[in-house]
Design a protein around this motif. Structure first.
Motif, PDB file in Angstrom:
ATOM      1  N   VAL A 116      39.943 -15.128  -7.094  1.00 51.03           N
ATOM      2  CA  VAL A 116      40.880 -15.381  -6.002  1.00 51.03           C
ATOM      3  C   VAL A 116      41.636 -14.105  -5.650  1.00 51.03           C
ATOM      4  CG1 VAL A 116      43.027 -16.567  -5.404  1.00 51.03           C
ATOM      5  CG2 VAL A 116      41.153 -17.851  -6.436  1.00 51.03           C
ATOM      6  N   LYS A 133      49.881 -23.933  -7.041  1.00 54.23           N
ATOM      7  CA  LYS A 133      49.318 -25.232  -6.680  1.00 54.23           C
ATOM      8  C   LYS A 133      48.773 -25.948  -7.912  1.00 54.23           C
ATOM      9  CE  LYS A 133      46.702 -25.999  -3.137  1.00 54.23           C
ATOM     10  NZ  LYS A 133      45.606 -25.851  -2.136  1.00 54.23           N
ATOM     11  N   ARG A 134      48.134 -25.187  -8.785  1.00 52.39           N
ATOM     12  CA  ARG A 134      47.633 -25.784 -10.025  1.00 52.39           C
ATOM     13  C   ARG A 134      48.773 -26.318 -10.882  1.00 52.39           C
ATOM     14  NH1 ARG A 134      42.913 -21.968 -12.701  1.00 52.39           N
ATOM     15  NH2 ARG A 134      41.560 -21.805 -10.856  1.00 52.39           N
ATOM     16  N   TRP A 191      46.507 -15.289  -5.117  1.00 53.79           N
ATOM     17  CA  TRP A 191      46.544 -15.608  -6.546  1.00 53.79           C
ATOM     18  C   TRP A 191      47.745 -16.489  -6.886  1.00 53.79           C
ATOM     19  CZ3 TRP A 191      50.291 -14.521 -10.197  1.00 53.79           C
ATOM     20  CH2 TRP A 191      49.932 -14.747 -11.534  1.00 53.79           C
ATOM     21  N   TYR A 238      49.605 -18.303  -4.894  1.00 57.17           N
ATOM     22  CA  TYR A 238      49.562 -19.594  -4.205  1.00 57.17           C
ATOM     23  C   TYR A 238      48.667 -20.567  -4.954  1.00 57.17           C
ATOM     24  CZ  TYR A 238      48.884 -23.097  -0.566  1.00 57.17           C
ATOM     25  OH  TYR A 238      48.837 -24.286   0.131  1.00 57.17           O
ATOM     26  N   GLU A 239      47.490 -20.122  -5.339  1.00 55.87           N
ATOM     27  CA  GLU A 239      46.579 -21.010  -6.060  1.00 55.87           C
ATOM     28  C   GLU A 239      47.123 -21.347  -7.448  1.00 55.87           C
ATOM     29  OE1 GLU A 239      44.106 -22.625  -4.948  1.00 55.87           O
ATOM     30  OE2 GLU A 239      44.011 -21.656  -2.976  1.00 55.87           O
ATOM     31  N   TRP A 240      47.745 -20.369  -8.095  1.00 53.42           N
ATOM     32  CA  TRP A 240      48.324 -20.631  -9.419  1.00 53.42           C
ATOM     33  C   TRP A 240      49.437 -21.675  -9.346  1.00 53.42           C
ATOM     34  CZ3 TRP A 240      53.256 -20.166 -11.398  1.00 53.42           C
ATOM     35  CH2 TRP A 240      53.372 -20.309 -12.781  1.00 53.42           C
ATOM     36  N   LEU A 287      40.945 -17.545 -11.060  1.00 58.66           N
ATOM     37  CA  LEU A 287      42.055 -16.869 -10.389  1.00 58.66           C
ATOM     38  C   LEU A 287      41.806 -15.373 -10.200  1.00 58.66           C
ATOM     39  CD1 LEU A 287      45.174 -18.632 -11.955  1.00 58.66           C
ATOM     40  CD2 LEU A 287      44.204 -18.931  -9.669  1.00 58.66           C
TER      41      LEU A 287
END
Length: 299
Positions: A101, A178-179, A172, A174-176, A98
């Motif tokens: 990211v 999603k996880r 950051w 968005y990816e967090w 992250l």
């Protein structure tokens, strides 16, 4: 051109079309521009919010520059993000780090400055205007005519910092999310709904992290539109600024003056309406981007 370029372009344009009415209110609140008053003898009321949309054309005021500009901005943003993340040794399709990211998002935000600085200036000046004759095109034309390319990049320093920090947090968060929320067992409908939710959450986190910077940027770029003389706009909008060019305040002076006159709360004025807009716009942008990427890569 690459799939991420076109996916970014189309998703950026879609987000602007949806979010422009709320963005207009946010910009006017940040700049301290009053809503048009229908009855000059009436006292301020909650109707003041509605009066920001004093005519049908107001709904799309300042939208032309963003629709053209932010499509290109989003394209540059996503292409730079994907390439930077790859250079950092991570996968754009399924990133694992992250921090990388965030760095790739910040690099994308910094690269998009070349589009965002003039686009933001044109958009904000058109939006704070209460005269229907002032459009994105007239602001751009007069700025170029009287100040050249330097005038279009006025306030570019604070804009580039805002974009780098903001887009770092955007990717950051968005990816967090999603996880945290998505699962390989999700159905297509569940996956689509979660993309919308993750995109919306990323938008709120992004704007919460940079909102004071955005308030300062807006005031830097529109400072002479807020004087009593220019509110009546009896002369060309940007032409009037030429006479006061040497009296423009710096970014630091604008921030200090705002704090001295209006207190710390001024840096969060409009955050509520911005958060609503950010959730809706970013949810749509991320959903359109993901959908376009799947469609273009499948060809």
């Amino acid at each position: 051109m690459s799939a991420d370029f076109w996916a970014g372009y189309i998703s950026g344009a879609a987000g602007i079309i949806i979010g422009n009415p709320l963005d207009l209110v946010k910009t006017r609140l940040q700049a301290g521009t009053p809503a048009p008053v229908i009855d000059s003898t009436a006292t301020p009321s909650p109707q003041g919010f509605k009066n920001h949309f004093d005519r049908a054309g107001t709904l799309v005021r300042g939208a032309t520059a963003p629709i053209l500009g932010y499509g290109a901005l989003n394209a540059i943003l996503f292409v730079t993000y994907n390439r930077t993340l790859t250079l950092l040794g991570d996968s754009p399709a399924l990133p694992t780090n992250l921090f990388k990211v965030w760095c790739a998002g910040a690099a994308g935000g910094l690269a998009s400055f070349v589009i965002s600085a003039p686009t933001e200036l044109i958009k904000c000046r058109a939006q704070v205007s209460t005269t229907s004759s002032i459009t994105s095109w007239s602001v751009a034309r007069d700025t170029w005519r009287h100040e050249g390319i330097r005038g279009l990049y006025y306030g570019g320093g604070i804009t580039s910092v805002r974009d780098a920090v903001g887009y770092g947090f955007s990717f950051w968060s968005y990816e967090w999310s999603k996880r945290a929320l998505t699962s390989p067992q999700d159905t297509d409908t569940q996956a689509a709904m979660k993309v919308l939710l993750c995109g919306g959450m990323a938008g709120v986190v992004t704007w919460a992290s940079i909102f004071p910077l955005d308030v300062i940027k807006t005031r830097v770029q529109t400072q002479h539109q807020n004087t009593p003389v220019l509110r009546h706009e009896q002369s060309p909008l940007v032409h009037s600024n030429v006479n006061t060019h040497n009296n423009r305040l710096s970014t630091f002076q604008i921030a200090s003056q705002a704090y001295k006159n209006e207190g710390a709360t001024v840096f969060f004025r409009g955050l509520g309406i911005c958060s609503i807009r950010a959730f809706v716009v970013n949810a749509v942008q991320w959903a359109v981007y993901e959908w376009m990427m799947r469609m273009l890569q499948a060809r």
